[in-house]
Design a protein around this motif. Structure first.
Motif, short mmCIF file in Angstrom:
data_model
loop_
_atom_site.label_atom_id
_atom_site.label_comp_id
_atom_site.label_asym_id
_atom_site.label_seq_id
_atom_site.Cartn_x
_atom_site.Cartn_y
_atom_site.Cartn_z
N ARG A 1 0.87 -1.03 0.00
CA ARG A 1 -0.09 -0.12 -0.09
C ARG A 1 0.98 1.18 0.10
O ARG A 1 0.61 2.11 -0.65
CB ARG A 1 -1.06 0.02 1.29
CG ARG A 1 -1.93 1.12 1.36
CD ARG A 1 -2.98 0.80 2.40
NE ARG A 1 -3.68 -0.57 2.48
CZ ARG A 1 -3.35 -1.52 3.29
NH1 ARG A 1 -2.60 -1.34 4.23
NH2 ARG A 1 -3.97 -2.60 3.17
N PHE A 2 1.85 1.17 0.72
CA PHE A 2 2.79 2.54 0.95
C PHE A 2 3.40 2.50 -0.49
O PHE A 2 3.59 3.69 -1.19
CB PHE A 2 3.70 2.38 1.94
CG PHE A 2 4.42 3.43 2.32
CD1 PHE A 2 3.94 4.59 3.11
CD2 PHE A 2 5.91 3.57 1.97
CE1 PHE A 2 4.72 5.53 3.32
CE2 PHE A 2 6.68 4.84 2.35
CZ PHE A 2 6.08 5.72 3.16
N LEU A 3 4.07 1.55 -0.95
CA LEU A 3 4.74 1.55 -2.49
C LEU A 3 3.73 2.21 -3.41
O LEU A 3 4.04 3.05 -4.38
CB LEU A 3 5.37 0.34 -2.86
CG LEU A 3 6.69 0.04 -2.18
CD1 LEU A 3 7.10 -1.19 -2.53
CD2 LEU A 3 7.71 1.03 -2.21
N LEU A 4 2.65 1.99 -3.55
CA LEU A 4 1.51 2.18 -4.47
C LEU A 4 1.24 3.52 -4.21
O LEU A 4 1.18 4.44 -5.17
CB LEU A 4 0.15 1.42 -4.31
CG LEU A 4 0.32 0.08 -4.84
CD1 LEU A 4 -1.04 -0.77 -4.43
CD2 LEU A 4 0.36 0.22 -6.41
N PHE A 5 1.19 4.07 -3.04
CA PHE A 5 1.25 5.49 -2.82
C PHE A 5 2.30 6.33 -3.31
O PHE A 5 1.92 7.42 -3.81
CB PHE A 5 0.88 5.53 -1.18
CG PHE A 5 0.57 6.92 -0.72
CD1 PHE A 5 -1.08 7.15 -0.78
CD2 PHE A 5 1.11 7.94 -0.16
CE1 PHE A 5 -1.68 8.24 -0.31
CE2 PHE A 5 0.38 9.17 0.33
CZ PHE A 5 -0.77 9.26 0.15
N LEU A 6 3.48 5.76 -2.94
CA LEU A 6 4.66 6.49 -3.53
C LEU A 6 4.56 6.46 -4.89
O LEU A 6 4.97 7.54 -5.52
CB LEU A 6 5.79 6.00 -3.07
CG LEU A 6 6.14 6.29 -1.45
CD1 LEU A 6 7.46 5.46 -1.04
CD2 LEU A 6 6.30 7.85 -1.17
N THR A 7 4.09 5.53 -5.51
CA THR A 7 4.07 5.46 -7.05
C THR A 7 3.12 6.16 -7.65
O THR A 7 3.53 7.21 -8.52
CB THR A 7 3.79 4.01 -7.64
OG1 THR A 7 4.70 3.13 -6.97
CG2 THR A 7 3.75 4.09 -9.06
#
Length: 114
Positions: free
Chosen positions: A77-83
């Motif tokens: 979820r955090f990586l998707l948010f950063l992406t």
């Protein structure tokens, strides 16, 4: 902030502590948002911090209730948010570059923008 809240929940993972941690973090952000506590960041930053914390911590709590691997789900979820954030920043940069070129070409041709 969401990571800090999550580690606070590790002390006692009960609903009362979840409510108290959310209240504590939101009071801190609200104090900075309304200028009660001095900060070098503006009100927009603190509003975005509150919203991002809720976006990241809410599904993590739901994942733990369903028995899923919380850390893996949080990392994804955090990586998707950063992406999405990087994509939005790049899109704004490209659109601003195109707008400046368009305004410059209109100014050279003598056409006034609306």
């Amino acid at each position: 902030m969401a990571i800090g809240l999550w580690f606070g929940l590790k002390l006692a993972p009960v609903l009362w502590f979840f409510g108290l941690w959310i209240l504590l973090f939101m009071l801190f952000c609200s104090a900075c948002f309304y200028g009660v506590r001095r900060s070098r960041f503006g009100a927009e930053f603190w509003m975005n911090a509150m919203v991002t914390t809720i976006i990241l911590i809410g599904p993590a709590v739901a994942d733990s209730a369903n028995g899923k691997d919380v850390y893996q789900a949080f990392a994804i979820r955090f990586l998707l948010f950063l992406t999405v954030t990087l994509y939005a920043g790049a899109a704004v940069h490209v659109l601003e570059h195109l707008r400046k070129r368009w305004v410059k070409s209109d100014a050279q041709s003598g056409v006034l923008p609306c």
